[in-house]
Motif scaffolding. Structure first.
Motif, PDB file in Angstrom:
ATOM      1  N   GLY A 295      11.851  59.300 -13.854  1.00 27.59           N
ATOM      2  CA  GLY A 295      13.020  58.733 -13.186  1.00 27.59           C
ATOM      3  C   GLY A 295      13.768  57.784 -14.099  1.00 27.59           C
ATOM      4  N   ALA A 296      13.030  56.955 -14.806  1.00 28.07           N
ATOM      5  CA  ALA A 296      13.646  55.965 -15.696  1.00 28.07           C
ATOM      6  C   ALA A 296      14.438  56.602 -16.818  1.00 28.07           C
ATOM      7  N   SER A 297      14.127  57.857 -17.129  1.00 25.27           N
ATOM      8  CA  SER A 297      14.836  58.506 -18.241  1.00 25.27           C
ATOM      9  C   SER A 297      16.335  58.599 -17.972  1.00 25.27           C
ATOM     10  N   SER A 298      16.721  58.424 -16.703  1.00 24.92           N
ATOM     11  CA  SER A 298      18.157  58.454 -16.384  1.00 24.92           C
ATOM     12  C   SER A 298      18.816  57.097 -16.548  1.00 24.92           C
ATOM     13  N   GLN A 299      18.017  56.049 -16.674  1.00 26.24           N
ATOM     14  CA  GLN A 299      18.579  54.706 -16.736  1.00 26.24           C
ATOM     15  C   GLN A 299      19.344  54.468 -18.037  1.00 26.24           C
ATOM     16  N   GLY A 300      20.421  53.713 -17.910  1.00 24.12           N
ATOM     17  CA  GLY A 300      21.165  53.307 -19.096  1.00 24.12           C
ATOM     18  C   GLY A 300      20.298  52.547 -20.074  1.00 24.12           C
ATOM     19  N   ASP A 301      19.455  51.646 -19.554  1.00 23.94           N
ATOM     20  CA  ASP A 301      18.622  50.843 -20.454  1.00 23.94           C
ATOM     21  C   ASP A 301      17.743  51.721 -21.339  1.00 23.94           C
ATOM     22  N   VAL A 302      17.180  52.776 -20.769  1.00 23.98           N
ATOM     23  CA  VAL A 302      16.298  53.638 -21.559  1.00 23.98           C
ATOM     24  C   VAL A 302      17.107  54.349 -22.643  1.00 23.98           C
ATOM     25  N   ASN A 303      18.274  54.816 -22.273  1.00 23.54           N
ATOM     26  CA  ASN A 303      19.110  55.491 -23.269  1.00 23.54           C
ATOM     27  C   ASN A 303      19.610  54.523 -24.338  1.00 23.54           C
ATOM     28  N   GLU A 304      19.896  53.300 -23.931  1.00 29.97           N
ATOM     29  CA  GLU A 304      20.300  52.290 -24.917  1.00 29.97           C
ATOM     30  C   GLU A 304      19.128  51.958 -25.844  1.00 29.97           C
ATOM     31  N   ALA A 305      17.941  51.936 -25.273  1.00 29.62           N
ATOM     32  CA  ALA A 305      16.758  51.676 -26.111  1.00 29.62           C
ATOM     33  C   ALA A 305      16.579  52.800 -27.133  1.00 29.62           C
ATOM     34  N   PHE A 306      16.841  54.042 -26.708  1.00 32.45           N
ATOM     35  CA  PHE A 306      16.776  55.182 -27.646  1.00 32.45           C
ATOM     36  C   PHE A 306      17.803  54.999 -28.772  1.00 32.45           C
ATOM     37  N   VAL A 307      19.011  54.583 -28.395  1.00 38.62           N
ATOM     38  CA  VAL A 307      20.070  54.370 -29.390  1.00 38.62           C
ATOM     39  C   VAL A 307      19.624  53.312 -30.399  1.00 38.62           C
ATOM     40  N   TRP A 308      19.147  52.192 -29.867  1.00 41.01           N
ATOM     41  CA  TRP A 308      18.725  51.072 -30.715  1.00 41.01           C
ATOM     42  C   TRP A 308      17.609  51.523 -31.672  1.00 41.01           C
ATOM     43  N   ALA A 309      16.614  52.196 -31.081  1.00 41.44           N
ATOM     44  CA  ALA A 309      15.447  52.582 -31.871  1.00 41.44           C
ATOM     45  C   ALA A 309      15.815  53.622 -32.914  1.00 41.44           C
ATOM     46  N   GLY A 310      16.666  54.554 -32.529  1.00 38.85           N
ATOM     47  CA  GLY A 310      17.060  55.614 -33.451  1.00 38.85           C
ATOM     48  C   GLY A 310      17.914  55.066 -34.578  1.00 38.85           C
ATOM     49  N   ALA A 311      18.983  54.359 -34.205  1.00 38.68           N
ATOM     50  CA  ALA A 311      19.900  53.838 -35.220  1.00 38.68           C
ATOM     51  C   ALA A 311      19.208  52.813 -36.110  1.00 38.68           C
ATOM     52  N   GLY A 312      18.300  52.037 -35.522  1.00 42.68           N
ATOM     53  CA  GLY A 312      17.638  50.979 -36.281  1.00 42.68           C
ATOM     54  C   GLY A 312      16.313  51.395 -36.893  1.00 42.68           C
ATOM     55  N   ASN A 313      15.917  52.665 -36.682  1.00 44.40           N
ATOM     56  CA  ASN A 313      14.637  53.160 -37.213  1.00 44.40           C
ATOM     57  C   ASN A 313      13.491  52.202 -36.842  1.00 44.40           C
ATOM     58  N   LEU A 314      13.436  51.840 -35.575  1.00 50.38           N
ATOM     59  CA  LEU A 314      12.490  50.800 -35.141  1.00 50.38           C
ATOM     60  C   LEU A 314      11.089  51.368 -34.936  1.00 50.38           C
ATOM     61  N   PRO A 315      10.070  50.528 -35.138  1.00 53.51           N
ATOM     62  CA  PRO A 315       8.680  50.986 -34.978  1.00 53.51           C
ATOM     63  C   PRO A 315       8.253  50.996 -33.508  1.00 53.51           C
ATOM     64  N   VAL A 316       8.895  51.848 -32.733  1.00 50.23           N
ATOM     65  CA  VAL A 316       8.597  51.903 -31.307  1.00 50.23           C
ATOM     66  C   VAL A 316       8.347  53.350 -30.894  1.00 50.23           C
ATOM     67  N   VAL A 317       7.370  53.533 -30.041  1.00 50.08           N
ATOM     68  CA  VAL A 317       7.075  54.849 -29.479  1.00 50.08           C
ATOM     69  C   VAL A 317       7.377  54.800 -27.992  1.00 50.08           C
ATOM     70  N   PHE A 318       8.177  55.734 -27.539  1.00 44.65           N
ATOM     71  CA  PHE A 318       8.526  55.805 -26.126  1.00 44.65           C
ATOM     72  C   PHE A 318       7.587  56.795 -25.453  1.00 44.65           C
ATOM     73  N   PHE A 319       6.815  56.285 -24.507  1.00 45.59           N
ATOM     74  CA  PHE A 319       5.817  57.132 -23.855  1.00 45.59           C
ATOM     75  C   PHE A 319       6.235  57.354 -22.403  1.00 45.59           C
ATOM     76  N   CYS A 320       6.780  58.534 -22.167  1.00 49.48           N
ATOM     77  CA  CYS A 320       7.269  58.868 -20.822  1.00 49.48           C
ATOM     78  C   CYS A 320       6.187  59.630 -20.070  1.00 49.48           C
ATOM     79  N   GLN A 321       5.696  59.041 -19.001  1.00 50.43           N
ATOM     80  CA  GLN A 321       4.807  59.800 -18.133  1.00 50.43           C
ATOM     81  C   GLN A 321       5.680  60.555 -17.135  1.00 50.43           C
ATOM     82  N   ASN A 322       5.896  61.816 -17.423  1.00 53.24           N
ATOM     83  CA  ASN A 322       6.630  62.651 -16.472  1.00 53.24           C
ATOM     84  C   ASN A 322       5.632  63.087 -15.414  1.00 53.24           C
ATOM     85  N   ASN A 323       5.613  62.336 -14.313  1.00 49.42           N
ATOM     86  CA  ASN A 323       4.668  62.676 -13.235  1.00 49.42           C
ATOM     87  C   ASN A 323       5.347  63.519 -12.160  1.00 49.42           C
ATOM     88  N   GLN A 324       6.488  64.059 -12.524  1.00 48.26           N
ATOM     89  CA  GLN A 324       7.231  65.063 -11.732  1.00 48.26           C
ATOM     90  C   GLN A 324       8.035  64.464 -10.577  1.00 48.26           C
TER      91      GLN A 324
END
Lengths: 370, 330
Positions: free
Chosen positions: A175-204
């Motif tokens: 559900g959170a994958s739709s949130q702006g914050d999660v997508n912004e975190a992806f942008v930040w991590a990708g553009a900044g090459n940050l040492p972060v792993v996003f662990f999504c539990q897709n529990n359906q």
């Protein structure tokens, strides 16, 4: 949208290292060097966190907790990812990562205050490098990205020193994958090459909404648009979750940037103790997922392949019973906060106006209770 | 906090803020500045001009364009031990970051039972009067003053700007720092040798007839109004509140006990605003000293108007003097 277009593409293969029947399989990208004793330790984790969960649900039914968010079915995703962390790595949970908390050495009673209503978290995230639970969906992924920015600025990535290089693990759900914050975190991590792993539990399920409400593509594929790798792992396979997360964390510590892991799993229980699944999903779906139980497959492996006998399983069961008693009695013994404590720690330095409100409140409460 | 250098005369507010942040960064290596265009450009108002050149890209961070993330990552940096200073480019763009400010920044210290501090400063160029397009002239302080855990301050002079930004950054609590953008380059002034404590109001012009309290962008209007009123023989006591939350009520109440009359002025809309709060508190604390109801001269309860109307809409000299006439009739 054409009615012939599938809402979600056909499922790609999962990374799997232990089948639901308890058979070890290899994956070319994720070799896992693990002993049977280590697998038995994971089994113990799985059983113990399921017992914590069971007890917490019972405590809620007895009125001892206001609410509980069950992890049933997600034990492997949480233990596999949690055990991939090093002590100095940092984890940012949602409100369901009781299994990760266990791996970090957090006493389950520390988690109960929030659900019992005796505090709002109340622990220091730095003690076990496990952040406070975050209830606003997805907000913690940004905290993880920011923490990772700090790690970079501290020079704690890519040095080659295993005691120094640090990764951050951010948990969230489908559900959170739709949130702006999660997508912004992806942008930040990708553009900044940050040492972060996003662990999504897709529990359906996001309460009553199936994952098809959130996405037209498998969630792990989202990563490519942000410029990093995505991988889907069998979220009910503790070995696969361990191997995939370990590799992603290593990648992050080596300054090679973020990874999105989609742990494909299932929320066996309602969203929380307040939810009613009968209104939105079929019992047959739950039955299907029972066959993929994260604990049974490890038990099957240990019994049939590794030759563990009943003494081991009995010992784990004894430990689970003791833990259950710890959770039960500890929960009931959690102290109620004092009325005036609500004014504590609003600020580091209390303002005069707040001090006045506190004194009014304390006087009022003592008069009423006198 | 160190004393200002010898060459601190005749600074604009923009220069004062820039030098204040420079001091903070020199004193504490954990201070980082983050925001949109704050690096090479020096911010759209040039408030961070030259800081990235001197402190590097790791400490003056050009961020992607996402306000929620500017604030949310500041939370993570604070947990890691940093002291972030976030720039929101314009007042009207703070709202995408609202959840992170209100639910995360403001509450984290409390939720952690006081174990984790959130020493985050959020700078917001605020208010109107610059002929801008929509969303560039808002007054957002009330939203944050209504939130437990935040402090909200507004500077109105170069000297205050210089000192207050340093005090805000040094504060272990999160501070919303309101910068009246139309005053950035409006006037030059000398920097005082020492700061006034951050959360104290200041009487900037004494007077015996009417107390007039404001903060940030309205202060220059209040001082002009006081001059004009004095020509008619009415002496306004002008208070710069400086801090919206917490409010320095003792200074306001002491003044009202002498004058018996109070007008509160702000650009933010009238209802449920700072004026309403001060009126309620003065009524509670100095009821028998009041000769007249507390009046408010504020923005109206409308969206911020198209810029051709803003000078009539904003609290201006005529509107303040009109309120002075009204309050003197009681």
């Amino acid at each position: 949208m054409s009615e012939h277009v599938l809402a979600v593409h056909p499922e790609p293969d999962l990374v799997q290292l232990l089948t639901p029947e308890g058979q070890r399989v290899e994956h070319p990208d994720y070799p896992l060097d693990i002993t049977d004793d280590e697998i038995s330790a994971l089994y113990r984790d799985l059983v113990l966190v399921r017992r914590i969960d069971t007890e917490a649900i019972a405590l809620q039914r007895q009125g001892e907790l206001g609410l509980w968010a069950s992890l049933l079915g997600q034990e492997a995703a949480q233990i596999g990812s949690g055990r991939a962390l090093k002590g100095h790595d940092m984890a940012f949970p949602t409100y369901r990562e009781h299994g990760v908390a266990w791996c970090r050495g957090v006493d389950p009673l520390t988690l109960l205050g929030l659900f019992r209503g005796t505090n709002l978290g109340g622990f220091d995230p730095r003690e076990h490098n496990f952040n406070l639970y975050t209830i606003v969906i997805g907000a913690q992924t940004l905290h993880a990205a920011g923490y990772a920015m700090g790690v970079v600025r501290d020079g704690a990535v890519g040095t080659g020193d295993p005691q120094r290089d640090t990764a951050v693990l951010a948990f969230f759900g489908d559900g959170a994958s739709s949130q702006g914050d999660v997508n912004e975190a992806f942008v930040w991590a990708g553009a900044g090459n940050l040492p972060v792993v996003f662990f999504c539990q897709n529990n359906q399920w996001a309460i009553s909404e199936p994952v098809t409400t959130q996405s037209r593509v498998p969630l792990f594929q989202r990563a490519s648009g942000f410029g990093f790798a995505g991988v889907r792992v069998d979220g009910n396979d503790v070995l696969a979750c361990l191997a995939v997360t370990r590799k992603a964390l290593d990648h992050a510590r080596n300054a090679q940037g973020p990874t999105l892991i989609e742990a494909f799993t299932y929320r066996m229980n309602p969203h929380t103790t307040n939810d009613d699944t009968r209104r939105y999903r079929l019992g047959s779906e739950v039955e299907t997922w029972k066959l993929k139980d994260p604990i049974e497959r490890v038990r099957a492996y240990l019994t049939r392949v590794a030759g563990f006998d009943h003494t081991f399983f009995e010992k784990v069961e004894e430990e689970a019973k003791a833990l259950a008693e710890h959770v039960r009695s500890g929960c009931r013994a959690l102290p109620d906060p004092t009325p005036e404590s609500v004014f504590d720690n609003v600020h580091v330095t209390m303002s005069d106006e707040l001090r006045e409100q506190r004194s009014e409140f304390v006087d009022f409460v003592s008069e009423v209770s006198a | 906090m160190s004393a200002p250098a010898a060459t601190t005369n005749n600074w604009t507010m923009a220069k004062a803020l820039n030098e204040g942040m420079r001091k903070s960064m020199e004193l504490d290596p954990k201070v980082v500045i983050m925001g949109e265009d704050v690096g090479k450009l020096g911010g759209v108002f040039r408030i961070t001009d030259g800081l990235q050149k001197d402190f590097g890209e790791d400490r003056v961070i050009d961020t992607p364009l996402a306000e929620s993330a500017i604030i949310g990552t500041a939370v993570g940096l604070a947990i890691r031990g940093y002291r972030p200073v976030c720039e929101i480019q314009f007042d009207g763009f703070v709202f995408p970051g609202f959840d992170q400010i209100v639910s995360q920044v403001a509450k984290f210290h409390n939720r952690s039972a006081g174990l984790v501090k959130m020493p985050i400063t959020i700078r917001i160029p605020s208010g109107g009067g610059i002929g801008a397009v929509e969303h560039h002239s808002e007054s957002v302080e009330t939203y944050f003053a209504h939130t437990a855990g935040l402090k909200v301050v507004a500077c109105s002079t170069p000297s205050d700007a210089y000192w207050m930004i340093q005090e805000a950054i040094a504060d272990d609590d999160p501070v919303i720092f309101i910068e009246p953008k139309r005053l950035y380059h409006a006037a030059r002034a000398d920097i005082e040798a020492a700061p006034t404590p951050l959360y104290e109001a200041r009487i900037v012009r004494p007077g015996q007839h009417v107390t007039v309290a404001g903060y940030g962008p309205t202060m220059s209007t209040l001082l002009e109004s006081a001059k004009a009123a004095a020509e008619d023989g009415i002496e306004l006591e002008v208070i710069d509140l400086r801090s919206v939350s917490p409010l320095d009520m003792p200074t306001v109440v002491e003044s009202v006990r002498r004058t018996g009359r109070l007008i509160v002025v702000h650009e933010a809309p009238q209802s449920f605003g700072v004026g309403a709060e001060i009126a309620a508190r003065v009524t509670e604390q100095a009821f028998y000293s009041l000769e007249a109801p507390v009046l408010r001269v504020t923005g109206y309860d409308t969206p911020y108007p198209p810029s051709r109307l803003e000078h009539e809409w904003l609290p201006n000299l005529d509107r303040v003097l009109d309120a002075v006439d009204k309050i003197m009739e009681y």
